[in-house]
Motif scaffolding. Structure first.
Motif, PDB file in Angstrom:
ATOM      1  N   TRP A 277       0.806  -1.213   0.000  1.00  0.00           N
ATOM      2  CA  TRP A 277       0.000   0.000   0.000  1.00  0.00           C
ATOM      3  C   TRP A 277       0.844   1.271   0.000  1.00  0.00           C
ATOM      4  O   TRP A 277       0.294   2.367   0.035  1.00  0.00           O
TER       5      TRP A 277
ATOM      6  N   MET B  80      -6.789   5.480  -7.374  1.00  0.00           N
ATOM      7  CA  MET B  80      -8.102   5.577  -6.738  1.00  0.00           C
ATOM      8  C   MET B  80      -8.969   6.645  -7.386  1.00  0.00           C
ATOM      9  O   MET B  80     -10.198   6.513  -7.437  1.00  0.00           O
TER      10      MET B  80
ATOM     11  N   GLN C  76     -10.409   4.911 -10.286  1.00  0.00           N
ATOM     12  CA  GLN C  76     -11.432   3.982  -9.819  1.00  0.00           C
ATOM     13  C   GLN C  76     -12.734   4.710  -9.489  1.00  0.00           C
ATOM     14  O   GLN C  76     -13.833   4.192  -9.735  1.00  0.00           O
TER      15      GLN C  76
ATOM     16  N   HIS D 188      -7.704   2.329 -15.308  1.00  0.00           N
ATOM     17  CA  HIS D 188      -7.618   1.389 -14.183  1.00  0.00           C
ATOM     18  C   HIS D 188      -6.707   0.213 -14.529  1.00  0.00           C
ATOM     19  O   HIS D 188      -5.830  -0.168 -13.735  1.00  0.00           O
TER      20      HIS D 188
ATOM     21  N   LEU E 209     -14.193  -4.107 -10.826  1.00  0.00           N
ATOM     22  CA  LEU E 209     -13.509  -3.230  -9.878  1.00  0.00           C
ATOM     23  C   LEU E 209     -13.621  -3.784  -8.464  1.00  0.00           C
ATOM     24  O   LEU E 209     -12.637  -3.804  -7.710  1.00  0.00           O
TER      25      LEU E 209
ATOM     26  N   HIS F 212     -11.300  -6.787  -8.061  1.00  0.00           N
ATOM     27  CA  HIS F 212      -9.891  -6.379  -7.969  1.00  0.00           C
ATOM     28  C   HIS F 212      -9.587  -5.762  -6.616  1.00  0.00           C
ATOM     29  O   HIS F 212      -8.547  -6.065  -6.007  1.00  0.00           O
ATOM     30  N   GLU F 213     -10.473  -4.891  -6.133  1.00  0.00           N
ATOM     31  CA  GLU F 213     -10.221  -4.234  -4.849  1.00  0.00           C
ATOM     32  C   GLU F 213     -10.186  -5.250  -3.706  1.00  0.00           C
ATOM     33  O   GLU F 213      -9.395  -5.107  -2.770  1.00  0.00           O
ATOM     34  N   HIS F 214     -11.037  -6.263  -3.777  1.00  0.00           N
ATOM     35  CA  HIS F 214     -10.992  -7.306  -2.740  1.00  0.00           C
ATOM     36  C   HIS F 214      -9.636  -7.996  -2.755  1.00  0.00           C
ATOM     37  O   HIS F 214      -9.018  -8.180  -1.691  1.00  0.00           O
TER      38      HIS F 214
ATOM     39  N   TYR G  18      -6.797  -6.828  -3.917  1.00  0.00           N
ATOM     40  CA  TYR G  18      -5.732  -5.887  -3.568  1.00  0.00           C
ATOM     41  C   TYR G  18      -5.674  -5.652  -2.060  1.00  0.00           C
ATOM     42  O   TYR G  18      -4.600  -5.698  -1.449  1.00  0.00           O
ATOM     43  N   VAL G  19      -6.827  -5.379  -1.462  1.00  0.00           N
ATOM     44  CA  VAL G  19      -6.848  -5.076  -0.024  1.00  0.00           C
ATOM     45  C   VAL G  19      -6.477  -6.296   0.800  1.00  0.00           C
ATOM     46  O   VAL G  19      -5.689  -6.211   1.755  1.00  0.00           O
TER      47      VAL G  19
END
Length: 238
Positions: free
Chosen positions: A106, A115, A118, A153, A221, A224-226, A228-229
């Motif tokens: 991060w 972001m 996004q 993105h 999206l 992907h965010e799941h 990534y986080v």
């Protein structure tokens, strides 16, 4: 324009309410959330983000009140006020993540502009679905905005993966995202986003096809965010 006067502000307020609810539920003592505003710790991006969200919500509420009161000449000044608040609410999480110094994935300089892209993607996708129902003439411009933001993105994803990572923790987090435990979410998100990007070249722009592309983009999206986080915090700290 019903999309401008009612649709987009109500959509924004709905997702701000969801965001606020999730942030409050994640607190150790959710019922004390008001202390963020009464006793703020200004060095925390959690507090700064809460004020940005509240400010953006207030601007959207004033927009709706101006519409109800027939003061439509106030809408453009309110939009000028709301735009930086909207951008701040969209990207403050990049600074919040950067405060988590032990999470090397991060600590990327690309995170804030990523972001922002996004936010455009999510906003264009959801507003496009609304436009198809209440103002179809706005759909073409929103569709191309969606496609451009999907391309941006994907560009940022490629940069985050391909650029050298300075620590073993960051490299391991990228491996977990792309090849490890969260690979299925990462791949699914990439497939959905790529499908959105190539849709105009392989399918006619019918309302159903455009709606499907918007849903695919937002779902891609989210996937992907799941990945990534979760990958960012999957690496053991010791």
């Amino acid at each position: 324009s019903p999309l401008w006067t009612w649709g987009a502000p109500l959509l924004g307020l709905a997702f701000l309410a969801i965001t606020g609810g999730l942030l409050i539920s994640d607190l150790t003592h959710p019922l004390r959330f008001y202390m963020i505003f009464t006793r703020p710790q200004w060095r925390s991006w959690l507090v700064r983000g809460a004020f940005l969200i509240a400010g953006y919500g207030a601007a959207l509420t004033l927009h709706l009140l101006a519409v109800v009161g027939g003061k439509r000449e106030l809408l453009l000044p309110l939009a000028a006020l709301a735009a930086p608040l909207a951008l701040g609410a969209a990207v403050y999480t990049a600074f919040l993540f950067a405060q988590a110094k032990a999470r090397d994935l991060w600590q990327s300089a690309l995170l804030m502009p990523h972001m922002a892209a996004q936010a455009v993607l999510a906003g264009a996708g959801m507003t496009l679905l609304l436009a198809l129902a209440v103002e179809p003439k706005a759909a073409p411009s929103l569709y191309w905005t969606l496609l451009l933001s999907v391309a941006m993105h994907l560009f940022f994803i490629a940069g985050e993966i391909a650029l050298p990572h300075g620590t073993a923790h960051a490299r391991l987090a990228v491996w977990e995202m792309t090849k490890g435990r969260f690979r299925s979410y990462f791949v699914a998100g990439g497939v959905l986003l790529l499908a959105t990007l190539i849709a105009p070249w392989v399918a006619p722009a019918s309302p159903a096809a455009v709606a499907a592309a918007a849903v695919a983009a937002v779902a891609g999206l989210l996937a992907h965010e799941h990945a990534y986080v979760q990958a960012g915090q999957s690496v053991p700290l010791a």
